[in-house]
Scaffold this motif. Structure first.
Motif, PDB file in Angstrom:
ATOM      1  N   THR A  44      19.071  82.408  30.731  1.00 23.08           N
ATOM      2  CA  THR A  44      19.298  81.820  29.403  1.00 23.08           C
ATOM      3  C   THR A  44      20.343  80.714  29.399  1.00 23.08           C
ATOM      4  O   THR A  44      20.296  79.821  28.561  1.00 23.08           O
ATOM      5  N   GLY A  45      21.281  80.730  30.325  1.00 26.86           N
ATOM      6  CA  GLY A  45      22.320  79.705  30.347  1.00 26.86           C
ATOM      7  C   GLY A  45      22.012  78.541  31.265  1.00 26.86           C
ATOM      8  O   GLY A  45      22.883  77.712  31.536  1.00 26.86           O
ATOM      9  N   ALA A  46      20.764  78.454  31.747  1.00 31.95           N
ATOM     10  CA  ALA A  46      20.412  77.407  32.713  1.00 31.95           C
ATOM     11  C   ALA A  46      20.562  76.018  32.103  1.00 31.95           C
ATOM     12  O   ALA A  46      20.157  75.783  30.958  1.00 31.95           O
ATOM     13  N   HIS A  47      21.143  75.125  32.858  1.00 30.48           N
ATOM     14  CA  HIS A  47      21.282  73.730  32.433  1.00 30.48           C
ATOM     15  C   HIS A  47      21.538  72.875  33.668  1.00 30.48           C
ATOM     16  O   HIS A  47      21.485  73.367  34.803  1.00 30.48           O
ATOM     17  N   SER A  48      21.797  71.614  33.451  1.00 34.23           N
ATOM     18  CA  SER A  48      22.114  70.693  34.540  1.00 34.23           C
ATOM     19  C   SER A  48      23.614  70.452  34.588  1.00 34.23           C
ATOM     20  O   SER A  48      24.252  70.258  33.548  1.00 34.23           O
ATOM     21  N   ALA A  49      24.165  70.426  35.786  1.00 33.65           N
ATOM     22  CA  ALA A  49      25.591  70.140  35.951  1.00 33.65           C
ATOM     23  C   ALA A  49      25.916  68.717  35.525  1.00 33.65           C
ATOM     24  O   ALA A  49      27.087  68.391  35.311  1.00 33.65           O
ATOM     25  N   GLU A  50      24.882  67.873  35.378  1.00 30.97           N
ATOM     26  CA  GLU A  50      25.116  66.519  34.889  1.00 30.97           C
ATOM     27  C   GLU A  50      25.596  66.549  33.445  1.00 30.97           C
ATOM     28  O   GLU A  50      26.388  65.697  33.025  1.00 30.97           O
ATOM     29  N   PHE A  51      25.131  67.518  32.686  1.00 37.03           N
ATOM     30  CA  PHE A  51      25.450  67.581  31.261  1.00 37.03           C
ATOM     31  C   PHE A  51      26.371  68.748  30.909  1.00 37.03           C
ATOM     32  O   PHE A  51      27.088  68.685  29.913  1.00 37.03           O
ATOM     33  N   ARG A  52      26.333  69.821  31.704  1.00 39.64           N
ATOM     34  CA  ARG A  52      27.213  70.969  31.507  1.00 39.64           C
ATOM     35  C   ARG A  52      27.819  71.317  32.860  1.00 39.64           C
ATOM     36  O   ARG A  52      27.291  72.144  33.606  1.00 39.64           O
ATOM     37  N   VAL A 109      22.058  70.444  40.242  1.00 41.94           N
ATOM     38  CA  VAL A 109      23.430  70.256  40.730  1.00 41.94           C
ATOM     39  C   VAL A 109      23.608  68.855  41.313  1.00 41.94           C
ATOM     40  O   VAL A 109      22.635  68.174  41.659  1.00 41.94           O
ATOM     41  N   PHE A 110      24.866  68.443  41.418  1.00 43.07           N
ATOM     42  CA  PHE A 110      25.221  67.150  42.002  1.00 43.07           C
ATOM     43  C   PHE A 110      25.005  67.209  43.513  1.00 43.07           C
ATOM     44  O   PHE A 110      25.379  68.183  44.171  1.00 43.07           O
ATOM     45  N   MET A 111      24.410  66.168  44.063  1.00 43.46           N
ATOM     46  CA  MET A 111      24.170  66.151  45.502  1.00 43.46           C
ATOM     47  C   MET A 111      25.484  65.950  46.238  1.00 43.46           C
ATOM     48  O   MET A 111      26.247  65.028  45.915  1.00 43.46           O
ATOM     49  N   PRO A 112      25.797  66.775  47.220  1.00 46.75           N
ATOM     50  CA  PRO A 112      27.134  66.753  47.837  1.00 46.75           C
ATOM     51  C   PRO A 112      27.494  65.455  48.539  1.00 46.75           C
ATOM     52  O   PRO A 112      28.675  65.120  48.654  1.00 46.75           O
ATOM     53  N   GLU A 113      26.493  64.701  49.014  1.00 41.59           N
ATOM     54  CA  GLU A 113      26.806  63.490  49.778  1.00 41.59           C
ATOM     55  C   GLU A 113      27.042  62.258  48.917  1.00 41.59           C
ATOM     56  O   GLU A 113      27.389  61.183  49.423  1.00 41.59           O
ATOM     57  N   ILE A 114      26.873  62.376  47.602  1.00 45.70           N
ATOM     58  CA  ILE A 114      26.958  61.216  46.723  1.00 45.70           C
ATOM     59  C   ILE A 114      28.407  60.921  46.343  1.00 45.70           C
ATOM     60  O   ILE A 114      29.193  61.818  46.048  1.00 45.70           O
ATOM     61  N   ASP A 115      28.748  59.627  46.325  1.00 48.40           N
ATOM     62  CA  ASP A 115      30.091  59.172  45.967  1.00 48.40           C
ATOM     63  C   ASP A 115      30.275  59.241  44.452  1.00 48.40           C
ATOM     64  O   ASP A 115      29.525  58.643  43.693  1.00 48.40           O
ATOM     65  N   GLY A 168       6.278  65.059  35.265  1.00 47.34           N
ATOM     66  CA  GLY A 168       7.711  64.810  35.151  1.00 47.34           C
ATOM     67  C   GLY A 168       8.184  63.952  36.305  1.00 47.34           C
ATOM     68  O   GLY A 168       7.778  64.158  37.453  1.00 47.34           O
ATOM     69  N   ILE A 169       9.025  62.974  35.996  1.00 46.04           N
ATOM     70  CA  ILE A 169       9.541  62.061  37.009  1.00 46.04           C
ATOM     71  C   ILE A 169      11.065  62.126  37.005  1.00 46.04           C
ATOM     72  O   ILE A 169      11.689  61.893  35.961  1.00 46.04           O
ATOM     73  N   CYS A 170      11.663  62.441  38.145  1.00 50.25           N
ATOM     74  CA  CYS A 170      13.124  62.467  38.310  1.00 50.25           C
ATOM     75  C   CYS A 170      13.750  63.432  37.295  1.00 50.25           C
ATOM     76  O   CYS A 170      13.651  64.642  37.458  1.00 50.25           O
ATOM     77  N   LEU A 171      14.345  62.926  36.227  1.00 48.69           N
ATOM     78  CA  LEU A 171      14.880  63.802  35.188  1.00 48.69           C
ATOM     79  C   LEU A 171      13.765  64.648  34.569  1.00 48.69           C
ATOM     80  O   LEU A 171      14.000  65.783  34.144  1.00 48.69           O
ATOM     81  N   GLY A 172      12.548  64.117  34.556  1.00 47.88           N
ATOM     82  CA  GLY A 172      11.405  64.873  34.042  1.00 47.88           C
ATOM     83  C   GLY A 172      11.122  66.120  34.864  1.00 47.88           C
ATOM     84  O   GLY A 172      10.626  67.127  34.335  1.00 47.88           O
ATOM     85  N   LEU A 173      11.403  66.072  36.167  1.00 51.78           N
ATOM     86  CA  LEU A 173      11.314  67.272  37.000  1.00 51.78           C
ATOM     87  C   LEU A 173      12.452  68.234  36.670  1.00 51.78           C
ATOM     88  O   LEU A 173      12.249  69.436  36.520  1.00 51.78           O
ATOM     89  N   GLN A 174      13.644  67.682  36.527  1.00 55.64           N
ATOM     90  CA  GLN A 174      14.817  68.528  36.311  1.00 55.64           C
ATOM     91  C   GLN A 174      14.748  69.281  34.985  1.00 55.64           C
ATOM     92  O   GLN A 174      15.080  70.468  34.912  1.00 55.64           O
ATOM     93  N   GLY A 181      22.098  60.391  31.140  1.00 49.37           N
ATOM     94  CA  GLY A 181      22.797  60.722  29.905  1.00 49.37           C
ATOM     95  C   GLY A 181      22.190  61.908  29.184  1.00 49.37           C
ATOM     96  O   GLY A 181      21.009  62.214  29.328  1.00 49.37           O
ATOM     97  N   GLU A 182      23.035  62.561  28.365  1.00 48.46           N
ATOM     98  CA  GLU A 182      22.646  63.824  27.742  1.00 48.46           C
ATOM     99  C   GLU A 182      21.756  63.648  26.520  1.00 48.46           C
ATOM    100  O   GLU A 182      20.985  64.540  26.171  1.00 48.46           O
ATOM    101  N   ARG A 183      21.824  62.500  25.862  1.00 49.96           N
ATOM    102  CA  ARG A 183      21.058  62.331  24.629  1.00 49.96           C
ATOM    103  C   ARG A 183      19.571  62.563  24.871  1.00 49.96           C
ATOM    104  O   ARG A 183      18.972  61.969  25.760  1.00 49.96           O
ATOM    105  N   GLY A 184      18.994  63.447  24.073  1.00 49.40           N
ATOM    106  CA  GLY A 184      17.562  63.705  24.150  1.00 49.40           C
ATOM    107  C   GLY A 184      17.124  64.708  25.192  1.00 49.40           C
ATOM    108  O   GLY A 184      15.924  65.012  25.292  1.00 49.40           O
ATOM    109  N   VAL A 185      18.053  65.251  25.979  1.00 47.78           N
ATOM    110  CA  VAL A 185      17.665  66.168  27.057  1.00 47.78           C
ATOM    111  C   VAL A 185      16.982  67.418  26.503  1.00 47.78           C
ATOM    112  O   VAL A 185      15.959  67.869  27.031  1.00 47.78           O
ATOM    113  N   GLU A 186      17.537  67.996  25.429  1.00 47.06           N
ATOM    114  CA  GLU A 186      16.919  69.201  24.862  1.00 47.06           C
ATOM    115  C   GLU A 186      15.525  68.894  24.320  1.00 47.06           C
ATOM    116  O   GLU A 186      14.630  69.743  24.379  1.00 47.06           O
TER     117      GLU A 186
END
Length: 588
Positions: free
Chosen positions: A430-438, A447-453, A410-416, A387-392
């Motif tokens: 400057t526009g870098a972000h995660s596709a999970e939130f943007r 980015v989203f892993m291509p093999e995931i449902d 950093g662990i998992c999201l902590g790495l990202q 979830g996006e809350r608190g990411v920034e």
């Protein structure tokens, strides 16, 4: 069959209220049995309709613990693995959803030959069959059939949802026989009134309910704030139909690591040996010796927890900080690492959203308190989450650690989030972000892993134990994290994620000093571990190293964080013995 004999089953039930420590008592009982040289496995029964814990909110149920086979299970299985030093499977966690799904699938196949399918006998038989199947599976540790299987009944006696499991265990005691079935009932002995009198009536009522359902406890584990007063054992023994020496005081003690010692000192091993005829089991000499050694090391570890040691402060920056159980494995990993390097760890809980600029306008006090906790810490840890809350806020925490040479893990999201921060502020994206939130961001650093449902939620992430291979580069070969892993070329750790670092920006990240020293062993294209050059300790992993921490064998990334935060990392990596000035020598 264990050594030609039926596996012994110890059932742990709870009364009066939930959350009184059945899992710790079950784990501690298993540890004591292991010190005798017995092979022990365990099962957790969760009476909810979910298939597994994967879709449950951490704020509602605590953390989701992930097993080697990818099973997403209750956090109590983490306690079992840590105390028993074993590897469990998804079959070691039974839920109502799993049982009903199995029975309904059988009905759809026609396995019941037209019979009316009912809770009794079909659901209760399925529960018993499942327990017996797991109880006869060879363990990961020695490949032996378990001598003892500990089954924890989730919830509280009297709950509607627990009724089928209670009935199944009532039947199960006759299936396996009296000498192979022991029931430990965990109950609360509250203190009421200004005089501080311990009251036994709630426990009496709980046992009466249990007996009314066809189960009689062999052992009472009485949770209380203080040791049981004189005469309480006799009173409970008389009204609950057990011997006074079968009533155990499990009062609040210095740490959870002292609970096995508390039970051992009151004679739990003797009671279980007599009740289940454990003395007749044939235990190989080398396994018996391992058990004796385990007890010595555990006692040393628990004593260290009680000693006065220097304190190291770690700020955990997360979004579920209102419930510590949301990060229970992270907390345990920090404790294990700290105690193995002669430190106590103090955790500063920092709500990630409180670090953000928006919080400064909404609640300036929270904003300044959050930054104060972050700045006062000796190290920063950003755990996984969704979830996006608190990411920034997490991105700001990573930036602070990087710019101020503060140890960071950093662990998992902590790495990202650390990758996003580095891409923005070092690489100029400057526009870098995660596709999970943007989803349509200018520069997707994650980015989203291509093999995931994308269509379903439960069990569709990249889950379970996967190999990570250290890269054959000059920096990777001499990296701190590789040395902490004992210079291993490959490590196996547990994963739980849908998103990964965008491989298209890796080259630029590495050119600026963010080195991906570990990649997945299958393709070599998935980023698993990074370490920042020219920093005391700035490390992150896509996997969850906290799932494999053990009291006597701490997780290497956490060990590195505590060593760096306490100023001992360089000495440790140089081969210096950190336990040289203590009476305790633990194998790290």
């Amino acid at each position: 069959m264990a050594n030609g004999k039926q596996t012994k089953y110890i059932i742990v039930s709870g009364g009066v209220i939930s959350g009184i420590g059945k899992g710790i008592i079950a784990s501690s009982t298993g540890l004591l049995l292991k010190t005798m040289g017995l092979t022990v496995t365990s099962i957790k029964i969760d009476p909810y309709l979910n298939i597994d814990a994967g879709t449950l909110s951490p704020l509602d149920h605590g953390e989701v613990f992930v097993l080697d086979d990818g099973g997403e299970v209750d956090l109590d299985l983490g306690n079992y693995e840590r105390y028993l030093n074993t590897t469990l499977s998804r079959d070691n966690n039974i839920t109502t959803g799993k049982i009903y799904r199995e029975v309904i699938e059988k009905e759809r196949r026609g396995d019941y030959l037209g019979k009316t399918v009912q809770v009794v006998p079909h659901i209760t038989n399925a529960i018993q069959d499942w327990v017996e199947r797991v109880g006869s599976m060879p363990t990961s540790e020695h490949g032996r059939i378990p001598d003892v299987c500990i089954v924890e009944l989730g919830g509280t006696v009297g709950d509607i949802e627990s009724a089928p499991f209670i009935e199944a265990m009532r039947q199960f005691q006759f299936r396996v026989g009296h000498d192979n079935f022991c029931l430990i009932h965990v109950s609360l002995v509250p203190v009421v009134g200004v005089v501080g009198e311990q009251k036994t009536k709630p426990t009496q009522a709980s046992v009466r309910d249990l007996r009314g359902l066809g189960l009689s406890p062999d052992i009472l584990a009485c949770r209380s704030q203080y040791p049981l007063e004189k005469g309480i054992n006799e009173k409970l023994g008389m009204f609950c139909q057990v011997s006074p020496n079968q009533v155990f005081s499990v009062h609040d003690c210095e740490s959870l690591y002292h609970v096995p010692i508390l039970l051992q000192e009151q004679g739990l091993i003797d009671v279980l040996t007599n009740r289940l005829n454990l003395g007749q089991l044939n235990i190989p000499a080398e396994i018996a010796d391992e058990g004796k050694s385990l007890w010595v090391q555990w006692g040393e570890f628990a004593r260290r927890r009680a000693r006065s040691l220097d304190q190291t402060t770690i700020a955990i920056v997360g979004k579920y900080t209102n419930l510590a159980d949301s990060y229970i494995s992270v907390v345990k990993a920090l404790e294990h690492a700290a105690l193995n390097v002669n430190r106590h760890v103090k955790i500063n809980w920092v709500e990630a959203s409180d670090l953000e600029e928006e919080s400064m306008h909404k609640d300036p006090l929270k904003y300044h308190e959050a930054w104060q906790h972050l700045c006062a810490a000796d190290g920063i840890l950003v755990p996984g989450g969704f979830g996006e809350r608190g990411v920034e806020g997490k991105i700001l925490a990573a930036k602070w650690a990087r710019e101020h040479s503060l140890p960071y893990l950093g662990i998992c999201l902590g790495l990202q989030v650390a990758v996003i921060e580095f891409a923005r502020n070092v690489c100029g994206m400057t526009g870098a972000h995660s596709a999970e939130f943007r989803e349509n961001c200018k520069t997707p650093a994650v980015v989203f892993m291509p093999e995931i449902d994308r269509t379903t939620m439960g069990g569709t992430m990249r889950l379970g134990s996967r190999p990570t291979r250290f890269q054959d580069t000059e920096f990777a070969r001499t990296s701190k994290i590789k040395k902490l892993y004992g210079d291993a070329s490959e490590v196996h750790e547990r994963h739980r994620h849908r998103y990964e670092v965008n491989p298209e920006i890796v080259e630029e990240l590495e050119a600026n000093g963010l080195c991906f020293v570990g990649r997945d062993a299958e393709t070599g294209e998935r980023m698993e571990i990074f370490e920042l050059a020219n920093h005391p300790y700035f490390v992150a992993a896509q996997y969850h190293p906290e799932y494999l921490t053990r009291p006597l064998n701490p997780s290497p990334p956490f060990l590195g964080l505590l060593l760096a935060a306490s100023g001992q990392l360089d000495a440790y990596l140089a081969g210096e013995d950190l336990a040289r000035n203590t009476d305790i020598k633990l194998k790290l």
